[in-house]
Design a protein around this motif. Structure first.
Motif, PDB file in Angstrom:
ATOM      1  N   VAL A 266       0.840  -1.201   0.000  1.00 26.72           N
ATOM      2  CA  VAL A 266       0.000   0.000   0.000  1.00 26.72           C
ATOM      3  C   VAL A 266       0.879   1.256   0.000  1.00 26.72           C
ATOM      4  O   VAL A 266       0.663   2.191  -0.767  1.00 26.72           O
ATOM      5  CB  VAL A 266      -0.962  -0.013   1.212  1.00 26.72           C
ATOM      6  N   LEU A 269       2.461   1.707  -3.438  1.00 30.59           N
ATOM      7  CA  LEU A 269       1.491   2.133  -4.452  1.00 30.59           C
ATOM      8  C   LEU A 269       1.169   3.621  -4.299  1.00 30.59           C
ATOM      9  O   LEU A 269       1.058   4.362  -5.265  1.00 30.59           O
ATOM     10  CB  LEU A 269       0.210   1.300  -4.364  1.00 30.59           C
ATOM     11  N   MET A 270       1.023   4.032  -3.022  1.00 27.01           N
ATOM     12  CA  MET A 270       0.756   5.459  -2.750  1.00 27.01           C
ATOM     13  C   MET A 270       1.911   6.316  -3.267  1.00 27.01           C
ATOM     14  O   MET A 270       1.706   7.354  -3.900  1.00 27.01           O
ATOM     15  CB  MET A 270       0.618   5.693  -1.244  1.00 27.01           C
ATOM     16  N   ILE A 272       4.069   5.625  -5.627  1.00 24.66           N
ATOM     17  CA  ILE A 272       4.090   5.652  -7.095  1.00 24.66           C
ATOM     18  C   ILE A 272       3.078   6.671  -7.610  1.00 24.66           C
ATOM     19  O   ILE A 272       3.363   7.498  -8.479  1.00 24.66           O
ATOM     20  CB  ILE A 272       3.793   4.253  -7.670  1.00 24.66           C
TER      21      ILE A 272
END
Lengths: 278, 284, 252
Positions: A266, A269-270, A272
């Protein structure tokens, strides 16, 4: 607590099961001995309570050379539970099985009763006190084997392949019990090839292959080293196998627990997304 | 075509009061690959034994309901006839091998049936090749590892060329690498020969992405039956003693924060695809 | 247990191994007959030489010698008992004769065992099974024979595991008087028996799914076939035996 000093063991058939193994396990440590079948795990375990004595080298248990003590004496310090629990049972009730070993080791009668109650309670078997050990389920049999050994309160508990043939609920229970034993300050050594079980337990891992120790470190480091594991014919735990596919995206591949994996995915992903927006 | 039809099956072993399976209803299409899950003692083995006639021919007890396999009523068909259509591989490899060489073990059932020698030879060659153990042919089962022994056991059943194969916890006494190769053989049998397969197993990680259908049993009843994605996603199974593959737990965990997976991954490969797909969509 | 060591099969690829097991069995039987028929030392020595040659050809000399070594205690016993018997009954006049005849008997026993040792050392249990089948012995007996061989090492391993498990809970198997030791067998034998029963059940299930007993006309993957070399070996050994018979009946 346990010290192997360049131990070599050769079976009477000529098969070399341990070659020049040196390792120390401290008091209160939780250790998983891993390796493929025939790597020498069981032979290692059998040296802990003197069932086998080194062909060359020395094994010290609590500072004492195992060659100078009998199996019965060593078993007071190191309780060993083997893979097939049924190899132990021969008495009509669960309670008598536990009592038998205690009497054998010379405990007085009032202590015997107290210890039976304590050990069966700890292993959640007190309701089966009067039942025949042969009528227990597979998981219960395993816990009874552990209760028998635990009853005389050994400082070290060693288990050979405790998860073989156990379903996931039984494994869960076993895991909790191992954690508790470890929290109580006991030294716990399990030999296993069950990577998922080890990934959840996260102990110190000693990796063996062909009678030698090839790696020794924390579970997170060893169980994420794909190349090392492959060379020992061990599969990577699924979490690590998944994460290792995503390293090019900057994901942390050195994770073996589901929770940590989720957190790190998580977070990444944040990140990115953040950089893209920027 | 239907390979299995079970209607209202209840079975109680003689000497026991609690039924081992109760009111089972189940149909299975030919060529289906089914994973049977559930804690030890939930009735998986009993169900398998009902499908190949060990119940009621070998195990005594009280049986109600109807079981039809490959068009035969199991209660009215002798086991040796059923066994040619429904093969079964058991948990402990060494207790299924009787001979002193691998090829003799693979030939064992065929010899018992009185099949001509040339045909036996052909089928032994076929089975050894299908399982990939031709090189073990002349070895003694005693010198083999557990995983190799289990492959011999599989070949010995495959030589009967059954339409349905039952596997009762075939990997539970094996190490992970052997377990994986046994599972790979099972799924290749289904792929190559279209054999219908039921596997009772605890190792969901190895099978989740290969099967068509997952059936979950508890205390003798079927409590869940569906596609793997539906079954694993629907709820946490841990309280029943049924494990969920780690990738499913990971995907669920991620989805709680970010809606990444629309389709539940069942293997590391599918997980990877999910993540990459998500990032790709974002770019667009 | 070195005497049993000499009866265990080891895979080999020599001319002797390749002979039809029935021929080998016959040769062993003929040797046995000669051992029974003759007491003359030189013939008995010749027989031993023939056996040694066969053991050499089959490359099993070391294991064959093990059988001989293993049979020595038994031979000593036979020697002792016979000597006592001869002396007490006064069968032979001189002590020299008593010793000679007792020794011959003991030696014949060794010959007897060593001749069968060559048979077992060079014949697979599977071949013995096929031999039984070719003699129309009902298959269940052959199956029982093969299973016994198949499962003996597994049960031996199980016994070791049980002893390890019980010693690990403080049972000292090698301590105490005979009575105490006998009592300590219980924790070993009960699990062994329980395991054997469970195994028997599992085996029976597996036999059932493999159609055991489906038909009386059981076929078999392998078949024993007499080849020219088998006939040759048969001819040679029968000729030698006939010569020996002839000489026994008419010449000696």
């Amino acid at each position: 607590m346990i010290k192997f000093d360049s131990v070599t063991y050769v079976y009477p058939t000529g098969a070399r099961a341990l070659s020049d193994v040196s390792v120390e396990v401290g008091k209160g440590e939780l250790v998983a001995l891993m390796g493929e079948n025939g790597a020498g795990k069981t032979t290692f375990i059998k040296h802990l309570n003197g069932l086998l004595k080194p062909t060359s080298g020395r094994v010290y248990v609590d500072g004492k050379d195992t060659r100078t003590l009998s199996v019965a004496q060593l078993s007071r310090i190191v309780g060993v539970v083997f893979q097939n629990a049924e190899d132990m049972f021969f008495l009509p009730t669960v309670e008598e099985e536990v009592a038998f070993s205690l009497r054998n080791l010379g405990f007085s009668e009032d202590v015997v009763q107290k210890r039976i109650d304590w050990a069966l309670k700890f292993m959640e078997l007190e309701v089966y006190k009067k039942r025949s050990p042969f009528l227990l389920s597979g998981g219960e049999k395993k816990r009874l084997a552990l209760a028998i050994i635990l009853a005389w309160n050994p400082q070290v508990i060693a288990m050979d392949e405790p998860t073989v043939g156990q379903d996931s609920m039984q494994k869960e229970k076993l895991k909790e019990m191992i954690k508790q034993l470890s929290l109580q300050g006991r030294t716990v050594i399990i030999s296993t090839h069950d990577v998922e079980f080890v990934a959840e337990l996260r102990p110190r891992v000693i990796l063996m292959s062909r009678g030698k120790i090839v790696a020794d470190g924390d579970a997170d480091t060893i169980l994420t080293d794909g190349e090392l594991l492959r060379s020992c014919s061990i599969l990577m735990p699924q979490v690590a196998a998944t994460m290792s596919r995503l390293t090019d995206l900057g994901f942390n591949a050195k994770v073996i627990s589901v929770e940590e994996a989720v957190r790190s995915i998580v977070k990444r992903l944040m990140e990115i997304e953040h950089t893209r927006r920027a | 075509m239907e390979i299995v039809r079970v209607e209202g099956l209840t079975f109680t072993y003689s000497g026991s009061e609690v039924p081992a399976v109760k009111d089972i209803n189940l149909t299975m299409k030919e060529g289906e690959f089914v994973l049977l899950l559930g804690p030890s003692g939930c009735g998986k083995s009993t169900l398998c034994r009902c499908l190949n006639g060990l119940i009621p021919h070998f195990y005594a007890g009280k049986m109600d309901g109807k079981v039809v396999v490959a068009g035969m009523d199991v209660t009215k068909t002798p086991t040796y006839v059923l066994s040619q259509h429904v093969g079964m591989v058991f948990q402990i490899p060494e207790n299924q091998l009787f001979s002193l060489t691998v090829e003799n073990d693979v030939a064992f059932a065929l010899e018992n049936l009185g099949i001509p020698r040339d045909e036996i030879k052909r089928r032994v060659d076929f089975a050894l090749r299908a399982v990939g153990i031709e090189e073990l042919r002349g070895r003694s089962p005693f010198e083999l590892s557990g995983g190799q022994q289990q492959k011999v056991a599989i070949a010995s059943i495959l030589a009967l060329m059954p339409k349905l194969m039952l596997f009762d916890e075939p990997t539970s006494s094996l190490d992970p690498v052997s377990a994986k190769s046994v599972v790979d053989i099972i799924s290749s049998i289904r792929k190559e020969f279209g054999t219908s397969i039921i596997v009772a197993e605890h190792r969901v990680e190895l099978l989740a992405d290969k099967v068509d259908r997952v059936i979950v049993m508890q205390e003798g009843s079927i409590i869940k039956d569906g596609k793997p994605k539906e079954v694993f996603v629907s709820e946490e199974f841990t309280p029943y003693g049924v494990p969920v593959p780690k990738v499913v737990s990971m995907a669920k965990g991620v989805n709680r924060h970010l809606r990444v997976f629309n389709d539940m991954p069942l293997s590391p490969e599918e997980f990877e695809q999910g993540i990459r797909g998500f990032l790709y969509d974002k770019v667009r | 247990m070195s005497i049993l060591e000499g009866l265990k099969f080891y895979a080999g690829d020599t001319a002797i191994h390749k002979l039809d097991p029935r021929v080998k069995f016959l040769v062993s039987m003929l040797m046995l007959l000669m051992v029974v028929m003759y007491t003359e030392a030189w013939i008995l020595v010749t027989l031993m030489v023939v056996q040694a040659a066969m053991a050499y050809a089959a490359k099993v000399v070391r294991r064959w010698l093990k059988t001989i070594k293993g049979s020595i205690p038994l031979a000593v016993l036979v020697f002792g008992l016979n000597a006592i018997f001869f002396i007490t009954t006064g069968t032979h006049a001189t002590l020299q004769e008593v010793l000679y005849h007792s020794a011959t008997l003991a030696y014949r026993l060794v010959l007897f065992l060593s001749s069968f040792s060559i048979f077992f050392l060079t014949t697979t249990p599977e071949e013995i099974g096929l031999t039984l089948t070719s003699w129309r012995i009902p298959y269940p007996y052959t199956f029982a024979f093969i299973s016994a061989i198949r499962f003996t090492p597994i049960i031996a391993q199980e016994l070791r595991d049980i002893m390890d498990a019980q010693r690990s809970r403080g049972i000292e198997l090698d301590k105490g008087g005979p009575l105490q030791r006998a009592k300590k067998l219980v924790p070993i034998l009960v699990p062994l028996l329980a395991n054997a029963l469970r195994r028997a059940y599992e085996l029976a299930e597996a036999m059932e799914v493999k159609c055991f007993g489906a038909t009386k006309n059981r076929t078999s993957l392998r078949e024993l076939k007499m080849r020219s070399r088998d006939y040759a070996a048969l001819l040679v050994s029968l000729t030698l035996f006939s010569l020996a018979m002839y000489s026994r009946l008419f010449l000696l």
